[in-house]
Design a protein around this motif. Structure first.
Motif, PDB file in Angstrom:
ATOM      1  N   LEU A 218       0.814  -1.216   0.000  1.00  0.00           N
ATOM      2  CA  LEU A 218       0.000   0.000   0.000  1.00  0.00           C
ATOM      3  C   LEU A 218       0.848   1.266   0.000  1.00  0.00           C
ATOM      4  O   LEU A 218       0.324   2.362  -0.227  1.00  0.00           O
ATOM      5  CB  LEU A 218      -0.949   0.000   1.196  1.00  0.00           C
ATOM      6  CG  LEU A 218      -2.148  -0.945   1.053  1.00  0.00           C
ATOM      7  CD1 LEU A 218      -2.902  -1.055   2.363  1.00  0.00           C
ATOM      8  CD2 LEU A 218      -3.072  -0.491  -0.064  1.00  0.00           C
ATOM      9  N   LEU A 245      -8.864  -3.692  -1.114  1.00  0.00           N
ATOM     10  CA  LEU A 245      -7.711  -3.218  -0.358  1.00  0.00           C
ATOM     11  C   LEU A 245      -7.539  -1.706  -0.510  1.00  0.00           C
ATOM     12  O   LEU A 245      -7.327  -0.990   0.476  1.00  0.00           O
ATOM     13  CB  LEU A 245      -6.454  -3.945  -0.839  1.00  0.00           C
ATOM     14  CG  LEU A 245      -5.162  -3.704  -0.066  1.00  0.00           C
ATOM     15  CD1 LEU A 245      -5.286  -4.222   1.365  1.00  0.00           C
ATOM     16  CD2 LEU A 245      -4.002  -4.396  -0.778  1.00  0.00           C
ATOM     17  N   HIS A 249      -8.106   1.065   2.468  1.00  0.00           N
ATOM     18  CA  HIS A 249      -6.962   1.921   2.815  1.00  0.00           C
ATOM     19  C   HIS A 249      -7.321   3.398   2.702  1.00  0.00           C
ATOM     20  O   HIS A 249      -7.017   4.199   3.603  1.00  0.00           O
ATOM     21  CB  HIS A 249      -5.793   1.589   1.886  1.00  0.00           C
ATOM     22  CG  HIS A 249      -4.605   2.477   2.068  1.00  0.00           C
ATOM     23  ND1 HIS A 249      -3.806   2.440   3.194  1.00  0.00           N
ATOM     24  CD2 HIS A 249      -4.078   3.437   1.261  1.00  0.00           C
ATOM     25  CE1 HIS A 249      -2.839   3.333   3.074  1.00  0.00           C
ATOM     26  NE2 HIS A 249      -2.986   3.949   1.919  1.00  0.00           N
ATOM     27  N   HIS A 250      -7.992   3.769   1.628  1.00  0.00           N
ATOM     28  CA  HIS A 250      -8.311   5.184   1.423  1.00  0.00           C
ATOM     29  C   HIS A 250      -9.402   5.661   2.378  1.00  0.00           C
ATOM     30  O   HIS A 250      -9.365   6.811   2.843  1.00  0.00           O
ATOM     31  CB  HIS A 250      -8.701   5.430  -0.032  1.00  0.00           C
ATOM     32  CG  HIS A 250      -7.523   5.482  -0.946  1.00  0.00           C
ATOM     33  ND1 HIS A 250      -6.635   6.535  -0.956  1.00  0.00           N
ATOM     34  CD2 HIS A 250      -7.058   4.598  -1.869  1.00  0.00           C
ATOM     35  CE1 HIS A 250      -5.688   6.303  -1.847  1.00  0.00           C
ATOM     36  NE2 HIS A 250      -5.919   5.132  -2.413  1.00  0.00           N
ATOM     37  N   GLN A 252      -9.826   4.555   5.406  1.00  0.00           N
ATOM     38  CA  GLN A 252      -9.129   4.731   6.675  1.00  0.00           C
ATOM     39  C   GLN A 252      -8.302   6.021   6.666  1.00  0.00           C
ATOM     40  O   GLN A 252      -8.289   6.776   7.646  1.00  0.00           O
ATOM     41  CB  GLN A 252      -8.230   3.524   6.938  1.00  0.00           C
ATOM     42  CG  GLN A 252      -7.552   3.541   8.308  1.00  0.00           C
ATOM     43  CD  GLN A 252      -6.709   2.306   8.515  1.00  0.00           C
ATOM     44  OE1 GLN A 252      -6.053   1.827   7.596  1.00  0.00           O
ATOM     45  NE2 GLN A 252      -6.722   1.766   9.730  1.00  0.00           N
ATOM     46  N   HIS A 253      -7.637   6.298   5.554  1.00  0.00           N
ATOM     47  CA  HIS A 253      -6.818   7.512   5.433  1.00  0.00           C
ATOM     48  C   HIS A 253      -7.684   8.771   5.528  1.00  0.00           C
ATOM     49  O   HIS A 253      -7.318   9.740   6.209  1.00  0.00           O
ATOM     50  CB  HIS A 253      -6.076   7.499   4.099  1.00  0.00           C
ATOM     51  CG  HIS A 253      -5.312   8.748   3.810  1.00  0.00           C
ATOM     52  ND1 HIS A 253      -4.172   9.097   4.501  1.00  0.00           N
ATOM     53  CD2 HIS A 253      -5.536   9.749   2.909  1.00  0.00           C
ATOM     54  CE1 HIS A 253      -3.724  10.252   4.039  1.00  0.00           C
ATOM     55  NE2 HIS A 253      -4.530  10.666   3.081  1.00  0.00           N
TER      56      HIS A 253
END
Length: 261
Positions: A218, A245, A249-250, A252-253
């Motif tokens: 990532l 995935l 990830h994005h 969460q970011h």
């Protein structure tokens, strides 16, 4: 301008970038295509859906001008047949450990006299018999890509016999799986891993076999560095991440950036 088939993309020798489609979302798959990815692997092994859903994902891929491959659950005749019948340009067949299994997968994907794929003219890939089926069958034998996924110690040990199997046109080896099989789990830059990949890429080139290298990092700078390193060794086919995935990830970011936690 006619759409370039996945085989034509492969034969051009150009750098090709793909990802994995693990969500049952035509919209997500269209976004991947519109973003400019060359291909996606519709994952019916680890995705929570079957070939009925995969058919609509193939339609979405065609609409967004991205080549669809389907990873089947098992090296089984009915699964390989149906994945190609719904219009996939290729199949990814998991857990190939020896040349006998490689030969089975290839046979399942080819019509007689090249293989044992069951023939039916009324399939989506053959335009439901609206167009000439014999033309489709000849084209399918020539253009369907069978990616043999070599994941374990036995498959790694049998890499040369697998590559020598008549009709092999593509393989995939995961560097992480490879590192585990070589006893250096997770050390993707270990000399044993690099040397094996270098040797395997050379073996594939000498046999005109394509090799896919997946990456799930990532950290995009690290992913690009790893891909550049494999490309320097001669690989041209790469996957990055998966749709789920990247979304996780994005999201969460974004949450961390807005709330600061």
């Amino acid at each position: 301008m006619p759409k370039q088939t996945f085989k034509e993309k492969l034969d051009s020798g150009q750098f090709l970038l793909g990802t994995w489609s693990q969500s049952a979302s035509p919209e997500n798959l269209e976004i991947i295509g519109y973003a400019g990815f060359d291909y996606t692997i519709i994952d019916t092994e680890h995705g929570y859906f079957g070939l009925e859903t995969a058919e609509n994902l193939v339609r979405a891929a065609e609409a967004a001008n991205i080549s669809p491959l389907v990873r089947v659950e098992l090296n089984a005749a009915n699964l390989v047949l149906k994945a190609l019948d719904i219009g996939a340009e290729g199949v990814v067949v998991p857990q190939i450990t020896n040349e006998q299994e490689a030969a089975q997968a290839i046979s399942y994907a080819r019509y007689y006299p090249d293989g044992s794929r069951g023939a039916c003219p009324c399939i989506r890939a053959g335009k439901h018999y609206v167009q000439d089926w014999s033309h489709y069958a000849t084209k399918a034998n020539r253009e369907a890509i069978i990616v043999l996924l070599i994941e374990g110690r036995e498959g790694i040990a049998n890499i040369e016999p697998i590559l020598n199997t008549p009709g092999v046109n593509a393989i995939m080896i995961g560097p992480f799986d490879l590192s585990v099989s070589l006893g250096v789990g997770g050390q993707l830059d270990h000399p044993l891993v690099i040397d094996f990949m270098r040797d395997t890429i050379a073996l594939c080139k000498s046999r005109n076999i394509h090799i896919f290298v997946p990456n799930f990092d990532l950290d995009l700078e690290q992913a690009r560095a790893a891909i550049d390193a494999w490309a320097d060794l001669g690989a041209t086919l790469f996957t990055v991440g998966t749709d789920k995935l990247f979304f996780a990830h994005h999201m969460q970011h974004i949450k961390q950036s807005i709330r600061g936690d």
